[in-house]
Design a protein around this motif. Structure first.
Motif, PDB file in Angstrom:
ATOM      1  N   ALA A   2      45.363   0.497  69.260  1.00  0.00           N
ATOM      2  CA  ALA A   2      43.948   0.163  68.485  1.00  0.00           C
ATOM      3  C   ALA A   2      44.279   0.537  66.961  1.00  0.00           C
ATOM      4  N   VAL A   3      43.633  -0.116  66.169  1.00  0.00           N
ATOM      5  CA  VAL A   3      43.506   0.161  64.680  1.00  0.00           C
ATOM      6  C   VAL A   3      42.025   0.235  64.024  1.00  0.00           C
ATOM      7  N   ILE A   4      41.997   1.247  63.741  1.00  0.00           N
ATOM      8  CA  ILE A   4      40.472   1.593  63.296  1.00  0.00           C
ATOM      9  C   ILE A   4      40.418   1.360  61.783  1.00  0.00           C
ATOM     10  N   PRO A   5      39.812   0.418  61.145  1.00  0.00           N
ATOM     11  CA  PRO A   5      39.700   0.064  59.758  1.00  0.00           C
ATOM     12  C   PRO A   5      38.530   0.813  59.081  1.00  0.00           C
ATOM     13  N   ASP A   6      38.653   0.955  57.673  1.00  0.00           N
ATOM     14  CA  ASP A   6      37.545   1.230  56.818  1.00  0.00           C
ATOM     15  C   ASP A   6      36.920   2.821  57.226  1.00  0.00           C
ATOM     16  N   ILE A   7      38.032   3.482  57.571  1.00  0.00           N
ATOM     17  CA  ILE A   7      37.662   5.118  57.370  1.00  0.00           C
ATOM     18  C   ILE A   7      37.782   5.741  56.372  1.00  0.00           C
ATOM     19  N   ARG A 117      47.037  13.886  54.263  1.00  0.00           N
ATOM     20  CA  ARG A 117      47.669  13.191  53.122  1.00  0.00           C
ATOM     21  C   ARG A 117      47.012  12.059  52.980  1.00  0.00           C
ATOM     22  N   HIS A 118      46.320  11.566  53.677  1.00  0.00           N
ATOM     23  CA  HIS A 118      45.580  10.256  53.675  1.00  0.00           C
ATOM     24  C   HIS A 118      43.913  10.108  53.870  1.00  0.00           C
ATOM     25  N   PHE A 119      43.388  11.500  54.352  1.00  0.00           N
ATOM     26  CA  PHE A 119      42.039  11.348  54.531  1.00  0.00           C
ATOM     27  C   PHE A 119      41.455  12.770  54.160  1.00  0.00           C
ATOM     28  N   PRO A 120      40.189  12.897  53.914  1.00  0.00           N
ATOM     29  CA  PRO A 120      39.378  14.266  53.987  1.00  0.00           C
ATOM     30  C   PRO A 120      39.337  14.572  55.368  1.00  0.00           C
ATOM     31  N   VAL A 121      39.744  15.774  55.951  1.00  0.00           N
ATOM     32  CA  VAL A 121      39.746  16.032  57.154  1.00  0.00           C
ATOM     33  C   VAL A 121      38.716  17.291  57.525  1.00  0.00           C
ATOM     34  N   LEU A 122      37.901  17.038  58.560  1.00  0.00           N
ATOM     35  CA  LEU A 122      36.872  18.237  58.772  1.00  0.00           C
ATOM     36  C   LEU A 122      37.373  18.487  60.078  1.00  0.00           C
ATOM     37  N   GLY A 123      37.211  19.846  60.499  1.00  0.00           N
ATOM     38  CA  GLY A 123      36.894  20.243  61.876  1.00  0.00           C
ATOM     39  C   GLY A 123      35.356  20.298  62.264  1.00  0.00           C
ATOM     40  N   LEU A 124      35.142  20.213  63.451  1.00  0.00           N
ATOM     41  CA  LEU A 124      33.738  20.405  63.909  1.00  0.00           C
ATOM     42  C   LEU A 124      33.556  20.809  65.168  1.00  0.00           C
ATOM     43  N   LEU A 166      28.195  14.503  58.881  1.00  0.00           N
ATOM     44  CA  LEU A 166      27.942  13.500  58.049  1.00  0.00           C
ATOM     45  C   LEU A 166      27.400  13.789  56.872  1.00  0.00           C
ATOM     46  N   ASP A 167      26.443  14.736  56.585  1.00  0.00           N
ATOM     47  CA  ASP A 167      26.236  15.538  55.530  1.00  0.00           C
ATOM     48  C   ASP A 167      27.239  15.911  54.661  1.00  0.00           C
ATOM     49  N   THR A 168      28.283  16.469  55.220  1.00  0.00           N
ATOM     50  CA  THR A 168      29.101  16.920  54.697  1.00  0.00           C
ATOM     51  C   THR A 168      30.313  16.043  53.889  1.00  0.00           C
ATOM     52  N   ALA A 169      30.290  14.937  54.765  1.00  0.00           N
ATOM     53  CA  ALA A 169      31.275  13.740  54.622  1.00  0.00           C
ATOM     54  C   ALA A 169      30.711  13.245  53.605  1.00  0.00           C
ATOM     55  N   GLY A 170      29.310  13.002  53.276  1.00  0.00           N
ATOM     56  CA  GLY A 170      28.870  12.141  52.257  1.00  0.00           C
ATOM     57  C   GLY A 170      29.211  10.751  51.977  1.00  0.00           C
ATOM     58  N   CYS A 171      29.280  10.171  53.307  1.00  0.00           N
ATOM     59  CA  CYS A 171      29.518   8.473  53.207  1.00  0.00           C
ATOM     60  C   CYS A 171      28.746   8.103  54.252  1.00  0.00           C
ATOM     61  N   ALA A 172      28.673   6.736  54.622  1.00  0.00           N
ATOM     62  CA  ALA A 172      27.996   6.102  55.545  1.00  0.00           C
ATOM     63  C   ALA A 172      28.595   6.511  56.860  1.00  0.00           C
ATOM     64  N   PRO A 173      27.565   6.693  57.965  1.00  0.00           N
ATOM     65  CA  PRO A 173      28.176   6.954  59.347  1.00  0.00           C
ATOM     66  C   PRO A 173      29.450   6.296  59.598  1.00  0.00           C
ATOM     67  N   GLU A 174      29.222   4.874  59.413  1.00  0.00           N
ATOM     68  CA  GLU A 174      30.397   3.997  60.131  1.00  0.00           C
ATOM     69  C   GLU A 174      31.598   4.214  59.255  1.00  0.00           C
ATOM     70  N   ARG A 175      31.696   4.798  58.189  1.00  0.00           N
ATOM     71  CA  ARG A 175      33.100   5.205  57.804  1.00  0.00           C
ATOM     72  C   ARG A 175      33.596   6.515  57.922  1.00  0.00           C
ATOM     73  N   VAL A 176      32.926   7.212  59.002  1.00  0.00           N
ATOM     74  CA  VAL A 176      33.107   8.508  59.377  1.00  0.00           C
ATOM     75  C   VAL A 176      33.721   8.528  60.858  1.00  0.00           C
ATOM     76  N   LEU A 177      35.080   8.973  61.172  1.00  0.00           N
ATOM     77  CA  LEU A 177      35.538   8.844  62.411  1.00  0.00           C
ATOM     78  C   LEU A 177      35.756  10.242  63.182  1.00  0.00           C
ATOM     79  N   MET A 178      34.987  10.238  64.225  1.00  0.00           N
ATOM     80  CA  MET A 178      34.904  11.405  65.172  1.00  0.00           C
ATOM     81  C   MET A 178      36.001  11.540  66.131  1.00  0.00           C
ATOM     82  N   VAL A 179      36.861  12.222  66.334  1.00  0.00           N
ATOM     83  CA  VAL A 179      38.042  12.322  67.071  1.00  0.00           C
ATOM     84  C   VAL A 179      37.784  13.401  68.146  1.00  0.00           C
ATOM     85  N   GLY A 193      25.812   7.167  64.994  1.00  0.00           N
ATOM     86  CA  GLY A 193      26.451   6.132  63.947  1.00  0.00           C
ATOM     87  C   GLY A 193      27.822   6.104  63.521  1.00  0.00           C
ATOM     88  N   MET A 194      28.629   7.317  64.164  1.00  0.00           N
ATOM     89  CA  MET A 194      30.027   7.427  63.757  1.00  0.00           C
ATOM     90  C   MET A 194      30.809   6.623  64.491  1.00  0.00           C
TER      91      MET A 194
END
Length: 230
Positions: A2-7, A117-124, A166-179, A193-194
């Motif tokens: 699977a490819v997940i675009p626009d993150i 190297r490619h994304f801001p990465v958060l631990g939750l 989401l507040d920490t990410a500071g962008c639309a929920p659909e542009r935040v990927l939860m793993v 909405g993630m």
């Protein structure tokens, strides 16, 4: 794959997804009760896990005031000590912090490094602030930022925990990927909405046929390749 675009931002669960929680707790129990055989250790681990799950449910239902994981782990360690019949205070104190000494999965460190190297990465994580600090240091986890659910005095899958990310990410929920390796965690993120990606771990909670996550991956390395193209 699977490819997940626009993150824009990737958020990762910690316990079970990046570190092997059961193995770390087993090691702590074996250290505290060195005469125990494997069956006894598994029984004591199950006692610990049942207590944690029960108390988090009480907190979610409002039948117990919020207590962080350090408090709940102390209670669980006392239950193990009572069952195993040991009373040595230093042994009990060390057992209570076993959840801060969890081993990373084999692909966790390299996967985090590649992602960063490619994304801001958060631990939750549901882990308490101080426990998460020591867990990250012990396992060698490196984040752009590590967030504890203790900030909002709740446990995942409570919606306020995902709002914290989401507040920490500071962008639309659909542009935040939860793993996560837990379908229950991803369901909570999806409700907020993630975007969602399941990563298989032997101790995880796999998706059911009714789950509609954005991606399913055999490991963190597969996820990183899908997100970065290499």
């Amino acid at each position: 794959m699977a490819v997940i675009p626009d993150i824009e931002v990737v958020v990762l669960d910690v316990l079970g997804t990046l570190v092997d929680e059961p193995s770390g707790l087993r090691a702590g129990i074996r250290e505290a009760v060195p005469t125990s055989d494997a069956g006894c250790v598994d029984e004591l681990l199950a006692l610990w896990q049942r207590h944690g799950e029960r108390e988090r449910q009480h907190i979610a239902r409002g039948t117990r005031a919020y207590a962080n994981t350090s408090v709940i782990d102390q209670e669980a360690a006392q239950l193990v000590a009572d069952r195993a019949e040991f009373t040595d205070p230093p042994t009990l104190a060390r057992l209570a912090t076993a959840g801060q000494r969890l081993p990373p999965w084999g692909d966790s460190l390299a996967g985090l490094e590649r992602l960063s190297r490619h994304f801001p990465v958060l631990g939750l994580s549901n882990a308490a602030h101080s426990a998460l600090l020591r867990l990250n240091a012990h396992a060698g986890l490196r984040w752009h930022q590590a967030l504890s659910a203790e900030t909002v005095r709740a446990y995942k899958p409570a919606p306020e925990v995902y709002r914290l990310a989401l507040d920490t990410a500071g962008c639309a929920p659909e542009r935040v990927l939860m793993v996560a390796a837990h379908a229950w965690d991803l369901r909570g993120a999806r409700a907020a909405g993630m975007r969602t990606a399941y990563v298989h771990r032997p101790v995880g909670d796999p998706p059911t046929a009714g789950d509609d996550f954005d991606g399913h991956f055999g490991g963190l390395d597969e996820l990183v390749t899908a997100l970065t193209g290499g």
